[in-house]
Design a protein around this motif. Sequence first.
Motif, short mmCIF file in Angstrom:
data_model
loop_
_atom_site.label_atom_id
_atom_site.label_comp_id
_atom_site.label_asym_id
_atom_site.label_seq_id
_atom_site.Cartn_x
_atom_site.Cartn_y
_atom_site.Cartn_z
N LEU A 1 2.06 -45.69 28.13
CA LEU A 1 1.31 -46.70 28.88
C LEU A 1 2.22 -47.58 29.72
CD1 LEU A 1 -1.47 -47.98 29.40
CD2 LEU A 1 -1.08 -49.43 27.41
N ILE B 1 -8.60 -48.05 23.31
CA ILE B 1 -7.62 -46.99 23.56
C ILE B 1 -8.33 -45.64 23.56
CG2 ILE B 1 -5.63 -45.76 22.58
CD1 ILE B 1 -4.52 -48.42 21.66
N LEU C 1 7.22 -51.23 21.56
CA LEU C 1 7.13 -52.28 22.57
C LEU C 1 8.51 -52.69 23.08
CD1 LEU C 1 4.31 -54.55 21.10
CD2 LEU C 1 4.14 -52.87 22.93
N THR D 1 2.61 -61.52 22.12
CA THR D 1 2.13 -60.21 21.70
C THR D 1 1.94 -60.16 20.19
OG1 THR D 1 3.39 -59.23 23.52
CG2 THR D 1 2.55 -57.74 21.86
N VAL E 1 -1.59 -43.42 18.65
CA VAL E 1 -1.36 -44.78 19.14
C VAL E 1 0.07 -44.94 19.62
CG1 VAL E 1 -1.28 -47.23 18.51
CG2 VAL E 1 -3.16 -45.78 17.71
N SER E 2 1.01 -44.44 18.82
CA SER E 2 2.43 -44.52 19.22
C SER E 2 2.67 -43.80 20.54
CB SER E 2 3.31 -43.92 18.12
OG SER E 2 3.26 -44.66 16.94
N ILE F 1 -2.77 -55.78 19.92
CA ILE F 1 -2.96 -54.36 19.60
C ILE F 1 -3.50 -54.28 18.18
CG2 ILE F 1 -1.84 -52.13 19.29
CD1 ILE F 1 0.26 -53.17 21.39
N LEU G 1 5.59 -50.46 15.73
CA LEU G 1 5.03 -51.10 16.92
C LEU G 1 6.09 -51.92 17.63
CD1 LEU G 1 2.65 -51.72 18.74
CD2 LEU G 1 2.03 -53.58 17.19
N TYR H 1 0.44 -43.01 22.88
CA TYR H 1 -0.26 -43.63 24.00
C TYR H 1 0.48 -44.87 24.49
CZ TYR H 1 -3.71 -46.00 26.84
OH TYR H 1 -4.33 -46.62 27.89
N LEU H 2 0.89 -45.73 23.57
CA LEU H 2 1.60 -46.94 23.97
C LEU H 2 2.94 -46.62 24.62
CD1 LEU H 2 0.91 -49.27 20.90
CD2 LEU H 2 -0.18 -49.34 23.15
N SER H 3 3.57 -45.54 24.18
CA SER H 3 4.85 -45.14 24.77
C SER H 3 4.68 -44.70 26.22
CB SER H 3 5.48 -44.00 23.96
OG SER H 3 5.80 -44.42 22.65
N THR I 1 -4.92 -51.64 15.28
CA THR I 1 -4.87 -50.22 14.97
C THR I 1 -4.96 -49.98 13.47
OG1 THR I 1 -3.42 -48.25 15.03
CG2 THR I 1 -2.36 -50.40 15.04
#
Length: 265
Positions: free
Chosen positions: A82, A41, A115, A93, A75-76, A62, A111, A78-80, A64
């Motif tokens: 992505l 990431i 997701l 997952t 991280v939160s 994932i 997380l 970025y994933l939101s 982290t």
Amino acid sequence: MLFNVNIVIGDNMILYFSGTGNSKYCAKVIGEKIGEKIVSINLNLKNNIYEIDMKDEKRLGIVTPTYDYNLPWVVSEYLSKLNFKNINDDIYTFGIFTCGGKKSGMCSKTLEKVLSNKNINLNFTYTIPMPDNYILLYKLNTSKNDLKIKCANELLEVVSNKIINNENGKVKNSGRLFATISKALIKSQKSTKKFKVDDNCIGCGLCSRGCPLGIIKVENNKPIWIDKECSCCLSCINRCPKRAISRGKMSIKNEHYYNKLVEMD
């Protein structure tokens, strides 16, 4: 904002975020045991990669660290942002959380929520205690780091087998109140104003290369922070070979730590 950059990777993949190497180490060990490629990431952030092609992928992992009993804010976010392109509805997952203590706080719940907003089901989560690196608040005892890595390796063997068998189950969430209170402190923690550099600096650039957000530049052989917000990973302080970077009195007198078993991204 989404960028038109795709990554096409084998059958499975593990995304990881890591400042001082603990989460990268765990991602690497799990990836080798279950035959999955690991994707940083940190590097995705630096290269503005916000879209990943998940066509034919069967697993998504994932890995982290735990910050303030929760997912790191970076991280939160970025994933939101992505975009998981062509992701299968039945993809397995999992989330692995590293921490200096024994509990990963609200990481699993957070997380799962991130997701879920993308219609992705989180099947499995697990906590891996690792050597602590939070030198701003706690006094580090690095004499036990080898033992912690040994214990972590045993847990990584267990968790890898669980992932191979597509097991379901999530770690118990804890520290809800602390995680809620810490949200008010995140703005202060993200601030780069408190970073200081003394005359011991040799301008090696390790701080700049290791910064996941790429906000440290070396000018006139001294690092400068070109953005007001950092990821709070503390890589710059812990990796400095001359202990020239600090953020508060505790970081000056405290021991430093980074995982030497993996290379910096």
